[in-house]
Design a protein around this motif. Structure first.
Motif, short mmCIF file in Angstrom:
data_model
loop_
_atom_site.label_atom_id
_atom_site.label_comp_id
_atom_site.label_asym_id
_atom_site.label_seq_id
_atom_site.Cartn_x
_atom_site.Cartn_y
_atom_site.Cartn_z
N ASP A 157 14.25 80.76 33.22
CA ASP A 157 14.88 82.00 32.75
C ASP A 157 13.82 82.98 32.24
N GLY A 158 13.92 84.21 32.70
CA GLY A 158 12.96 85.24 32.30
C GLY A 158 11.75 85.32 33.23
N LYS A 159 11.55 84.27 34.04
CA LYS A 159 10.39 84.26 34.95
C LYS A 159 10.76 84.62 36.38
N ILE A 160 12.07 84.68 36.67
CA ILE A 160 12.53 84.96 38.04
C ILE A 160 13.64 86.02 37.98
N ALA A 161 13.93 86.64 39.14
CA ALA A 161 14.99 87.65 39.17
C ALA A 161 16.35 87.01 38.90
N GLY A 162 16.58 85.83 39.47
CA GLY A 162 17.87 85.18 39.22
C GLY A 162 18.09 83.94 40.06
N VAL A 163 19.30 83.40 39.92
CA VAL A 163 19.71 82.20 40.66
C VAL A 163 20.98 82.50 41.44
N LEU A 164 20.99 82.17 42.72
CA LEU A 164 22.20 82.28 43.52
C LEU A 164 23.02 81.01 43.25
N ASP A 165 24.18 81.20 42.65
CA ASP A 165 24.97 80.07 42.13
C ASP A 165 25.90 79.50 43.20
N ASP A 166 25.71 78.22 43.50
CA ASP A 166 26.63 77.53 44.40
C ASP A 166 27.06 76.20 43.78
N GLY A 167 27.03 76.15 42.46
CA GLY A 167 27.44 74.93 41.77
C GLY A 167 26.45 73.81 41.93
N GLU A 168 26.94 72.61 41.72
CA GLU A 168 26.09 71.41 41.76
C GLU A 168 25.71 71.07 43.21
N THR A 169 24.49 70.59 43.41
CA THR A 169 24.08 70.22 44.77
C THR A 169 24.70 68.86 45.16
N LYS A 170 24.84 68.63 46.46
CA LYS A 170 25.60 67.46 46.91
C LYS A 170 24.78 66.17 46.97
N ILE A 171 23.52 66.30 47.38
CA ILE A 171 22.71 65.07 47.60
C ILE A 171 21.90 64.71 46.36
N GLY A 172 21.25 65.68 45.76
CA GLY A 172 20.60 65.44 44.47
C GLY A 172 19.14 65.02 44.52
N VAL A 173 18.66 64.54 45.66
CA VAL A 173 17.21 64.28 45.83
C VAL A 173 16.72 65.12 47.01
N GLU A 174 15.45 65.49 46.98
CA GLU A 174 14.92 66.43 47.95
C GLU A 174 14.93 65.86 49.37
N SER A 175 14.75 66.78 50.32
CA SER A 175 14.83 66.43 51.75
C SER A 175 13.78 65.41 52.17
N THR A 176 14.09 64.72 53.24
CA THR A 176 13.11 63.86 53.92
C THR A 176 12.04 64.77 54.52
N VAL A 177 10.77 64.46 54.25
CA VAL A 177 9.69 65.24 54.87
C VAL A 177 9.10 64.40 56.01
N LEU A 178 9.21 64.93 57.22
CA LEU A 178 8.77 64.22 58.42
C LEU A 178 7.63 64.98 59.08
N ASP A 179 6.49 64.30 59.19
CA ASP A 179 5.32 64.93 59.82
C ASP A 179 5.38 64.73 61.33
N MET A 180 5.53 65.82 62.06
CA MET A 180 5.59 65.76 63.53
C MET A 180 4.27 66.25 64.15
N SER A 181 3.23 66.38 63.33
CA SER A 181 1.98 66.92 63.86
C SER A 181 1.06 65.83 64.42
N GLY A 182 1.41 64.55 64.19
CA GLY A 182 0.58 63.47 64.71
C GLY A 182 1.23 62.79 65.91
N ALA A 183 0.64 61.68 66.35
CA ALA A 183 1.14 60.99 67.55
C ALA A 183 2.52 60.36 67.31
N ILE A 184 2.69 59.78 66.12
CA ILE A 184 3.98 59.14 65.79
C ILE A 184 4.60 59.86 64.61
#
Ligand code: TXA
Ligand code: MG
Length: 340
Positions: A157-184
């Motif tokens: 609060d006070g450091k950003i313009a604001g928050v777009l409110d859509d209530g509570e998030t559904k999953i609660g932990v961050e996305s799977t990060v998958l590296d596709m830049s290598g062979a596998i």
């Protein structure tokens, strides 16, 4: 004071983005801290607001696959993944076309992370702004990621313009990060989409379980920093240890103790009968627990008398892998068996 933008104020929120300001946006995982990914000055503000180390690259949030094609060549496997899992909690790392993304976004890497979140108001915000948004989780660096607009306000609060409110998030932990830049294809951070979900679509997938040392450069730079840490010490509790935990609670009546567990544990171990226990329900399984984890840690953090938190271990199956990954970080990998 930062503003709460409602879903009919997307134009206002987009204006703030186009003016180089920061707007927190909802996703199905956690709230992100959005800035125009094509505006280096705006992106710099993201690092400053979070107190985030500048060598930790940001995810570029897009409204659709076509937007990724401006910055990266999409190989056949990555295309399949996007067709199958987007919009959704899968971040895909691709080699970028030189000069298309500023090094403040990529941390100087030759790859970048792309994600198409499954939240309509955020897709609308990206389209309205006409630019992709960088978006780390909208928390102070090191603290649990925000799953509610009030968590974002608490930290920023006070450091950003604001928050777009859509209530509570559904999953609660961050996305799977998958590296596709290598062979596998390689999972750098576990999330709701698991190796088991990915393999039928792209074949072999590996998971990077490597714990990065202090002076090492990790593949996902974010992995080396202390994360999700409340002020109290968190201990992980395995199923067979709850009777010992109850004994410990009885012997420490001078302390206020935070407990996060399923309703089943609460009832079967009669945790409601102890005056020195503050209980937060993790619901019934690893899915509900993932949704409640960060909110629970934040709630206990607001209670300065709590110095010890016990939180339930789950099997590393399905989203249990992501839950345990976050819990282990918040506990500094400490288990009840390690307590004095
Ligand atoms: O669910 C999510 O992914 C949320 C929401 C807001 O979308 N965002 C999020 O962002 O968790 P952040 O910045 O907290 O985590 C991004 C992770 C970090 O560990 C970062 O180091 C890694 O992805 N990452 C980003 N770009 C990368 C790259 N080019 N190569 C390797 N790792 C990268
Ligand atoms: Mg984060």
């Amino acid at each position: 004071m930062s503003k709460i933008f409602s879903s009919d104020e997307i134009k206002l929120a987009a204006k703030a983005i186009n003016a180089g300001e920061l707007v927190s946006f909802p996703t199905e995982t956690v709230y992100g801290l959005g800035a125009d990914a094509t505006n280096p000055e705006a992106v710099k503000k993201v690092y400053a607001a979070k107190g985030r180390p500048s060598d930790n690259p940001l995810i570029v949030h897009v409204a659709d696959q076509a937007e990724v094609a401006k910055f990266a060549d999409i190989d056949a496997k990555s295309k399949k993944l996007m067709d199958h899992f987007w919009p959704g909690p899968l971040t895909i790392i691709l080699p970028i076309k030189k000069g298309t993304l500023n090094s403040v976004v990529t941390g100087g890497l030759e790859t970048a992370a792309f994600r198409n979140p499954a939240t309509q108001v955020t897709i609308d915000l990206i389209r309205e702004a006409g630019v992709p948004l960088v978006g780390p989780s909208a928390n102070t660096s090191g603290k649990p990621s925000p799953t509610k607009p009030e968590h974002v306000m608490h930290d920023l609060d006070g450091k950003i313009a604001g928050v777009l409110d859509d209530g509570e998030t559904k999953i609660g932990v961050e996305s799977t990060v998958l590296d596709m830049s290598g062979a596998i294809p390689s999972i750098l951070r576990p999330g709701a989409i698991t190796e088991k979900d990915l393999e039928p679509v792209v074949g072999e997938v590996q998971t990077d379980h490597h714990q990065v040392g202090k002076d090492e450069v990790p593949k996902a730079p974010g992995m080396k920093y202390k994360h999700y840490a409340p002020n109290a010490q968190v201990y992980i509790v395995a199923d067979q240890e709850w009777d010992d935990v109850v004994e410990w609670i009885k012997q420490h009546t001078d302390q206020t103790i935070g407990v996060m567990a399923t309703d089943h544990i609460f009832e079967s171990k009669k945790l409601g009968s102890f005056d020195n226990v503050r209980f937060i329900s993790l619901g019934k399984d690893s899915e509900t627990a993932s949704r409640e984890l960060f909110d629970g840690l934040r709630t206990f953090d607001a209670n300065v008398s709590i110095k010890v938190i016990f939180s339930q271990k789950f099997d590393r199956i399905g989203i249990g892998e992501a839950y345990m990954n976050r819990l282990q970080k918040s506990a500094g990998n400490t288990y009840f068996s390690d307590i004095d």
